[in-house]
Every structure is written in C-alpha cells, then in structure tokens.
Write an enzyme that holds these catalytic residues in place. Structure first.
Site, PDB file in Angstrom:
ATOM      1  CE  LYS A  13      -4.841 -33.938 -11.658  1.00 57.28           C
ATOM      2  NZ  LYS A  13      -5.663 -33.226 -12.625  1.00 57.28           N
ATOM      3  NE  ARG A  88      -3.247 -27.713 -16.251  1.00 55.72           N
ATOM      4  CZ  ARG A  88      -3.465 -29.009 -16.143  1.00 55.72           C
ATOM      5  NH1 ARG A  88      -2.639 -29.761 -15.450  1.00 55.72           N
ATOM      6  NH2 ARG A  88      -4.505 -29.569 -16.725  1.00 55.72           N
ATOM      7  NE  ARG A 124      -4.079 -42.519 -20.659  1.00 55.35           N
ATOM      8  CZ  ARG A 124      -4.121 -41.331 -20.080  1.00 55.35           C
ATOM      9  NH1 ARG A 124      -4.885 -41.131 -19.038  1.00 55.35           N
ATOM     10  NH2 ARG A 124      -3.384 -40.355 -20.541  1.00 55.35           N
ATOM     11  NE  ARG A 157      -4.168 -40.137 -25.234  1.00 52.97           N
ATOM     12  CZ  ARG A 157      -4.665 -39.350 -24.305  1.00 52.97           C
ATOM     13  NH1 ARG A 157      -5.741 -38.644 -24.553  1.00 52.97           N
ATOM     14  NH2 ARG A 157      -4.105 -39.252 -23.126  1.00 52.97           N
ATOM     15  NE  ARG A 168       0.915 -36.212 -20.464  1.00 54.31           N
ATOM     16  CZ  ARG A 168       0.132 -37.297 -20.393  1.00 54.31           C
ATOM     17  NH1 ARG A 168       0.515 -38.445 -20.918  1.00 54.31           N
ATOM     18  NH2 ARG A 168      -1.028 -37.234 -19.786  1.00 54.31           N
TER      19      ARG A 168
END
Ligand SMILES: [Zn+2]
Length: 220
Positions: A13, A88, A124, A157, A168
């Site tokens: 996004k 959010r 990632r 990470r 998440r």
C-alpha cells in the site's frame, strides 16, 4: 478527495500511495513517514516522540492525530490527500472526520490472502547498514547474500519471521474489520484485488478512484 488506503503489511500500500500521489497530485500522508520526519526535524512533538521511542513506549493516538492534522492543514493537501497507515481503528476514523469533516472520501483496501502475504513478507531481507529492503525471488533464497547498494550481508528482521508475521496479520484483520464495515455503510469502501503486479493493482485502484472522482464532479 480524502483517499484512505487500507492493506495488510506486505500488501504494497505504501507503493500504491506514492503512485496515487504522482497521478492525482494528492500528497501521501504516511504516519510512519511523518513520525520519522518529526523526530529528524526535532520539532516539539518530534522530541516527545523520540523520548517515547527511546523508552520503548508506543506513540499515543493523540500525538499521531496531531501530526496527521498538521499534514492535512497544509496548503498542498487542499485538493485531497492519500492516507497510508491512518486511520487504523474506528476512533481514528472519527478523528479524521473531526479534522476534515466535509471532504468526500474513498476507503480502498488492497486485499490479499494470508498465504500470499506470508510468502511475500518472509521474502523480505534488510540491510543492517543502509536499511535497504530487498525482496528475494523465493523464501529463504538470498542470492549473493549482500546488500545491492552497500554490499553489507543482509539480515531478516524479527518482524519478517513467519510467527511474527502471522500475529501482525491477525492484528491487522482485527483492527480493519470494523473499518471496512464503517466505510461500507458510508458507501465509501472498495476492495481491490492486490494479487497482481504493482502496475496491475494501480490500474484497479485508479479505475475506482476515477469513477469516484467523476461521480463527484457530475454531482451524484
Ligand atoms: Zn546496504
């Protein structure tokens, strides 16, 4: 127009917000960016944010809201803006209306299945030195194992590890469900298929945005 982009981590996004900005001239207002730049510029709010972050505390809704409002009030935002990372939750959605009540809005969610998101996010890798993010062709595959910019060995990470990603995504769904309903009730919600290429997803987004902008100018 106020464009609200919704999408799970890994939905792309942020990238779509940049494309919307360049095509429609609506500045991108990203909570991540504005928190970072407030800290960097050492504004009074920025100093407060840095202090909270140093103590490992969350930056409160009131601070984020104040920073978003500052962006909304800028002359550049007069014709509209695209929100990335805000609102959010329902409280924040209502906060936006308090700040900028009369502006028409479109809430667009970039939708992707959990499997695709998991697969994307676990590919990632990040450079610990220059923070460049690299996406590998396959999960676990690290060609060269070096940052393309500064040649530092890449690391993954904690945020990008599968169990953390699942959590998440769960939080995202939980927070976003009431927002979908809220914007759907206002006839402002559209779900976009996020599984295509960056260009493909942007095409879908712009079809929806063009239609919404056109119905505005024709007065419906
Ligand atoms: Zn690097």
């Amino acid at each position: 127009m106020r464009v609200i982009l919704l999408g799970a981590p890994g939905s792309g996004k942020g990238t779509q917000a940049v494309l919307i900005e360049s095509r429609y001239g609506f500045p991108k207002i990203s909570t991540g960016d504005i928190l970072r730049s407030a800290v960097q510029d050492g504004t009074p709010v920025g100093l407060k944010v840095r202090d909270l972050m140093n103590r490992g505390e969350l930056v409160g809704d009131d601070i984020v809201a104040a920073l978003v409002e500052e962006q909304i009030r800028r002359p550049e935002s007069r014709n509209g803006y695209v929100l990335d990372g805000y609102p959010r939750n329902l409280a924040q959605a209502r906060e936006i209306e308090r700040m900028d009540g009369s502006r028409p809005e479109a809430a667009l969610e970039i939708g992707l299945s959990e499997e695709i998101l998991l697969e994307r996010l676990s590919r990632r890798w990040v450079c610990p030195r220059c923070k460049t993010i690299t996406t590998q062709a396959k999960p676990g595959e690290v060609p060269g194992n070096r940052c393309p910019k500064c040649r530092e060995p890449l690391v993954q990470r904690d945020d990008d590890k599968p169990e953390v990603i699942r959590e998440r995504l769960r939080v995202y769904q939980e927070q976003t469900r009431p927002l979908r309903e809220y914007y759907a009730n206002k006839n402002a919600f559209s779900l976009i298929d996020g599984s295509g290429t960056v260009e493909g997803v942007f095409l879908l987004l712009s079809i929806v945005l063009d239609a919404r902008l056109a119905s505005r100018t024709s007065g419906h």
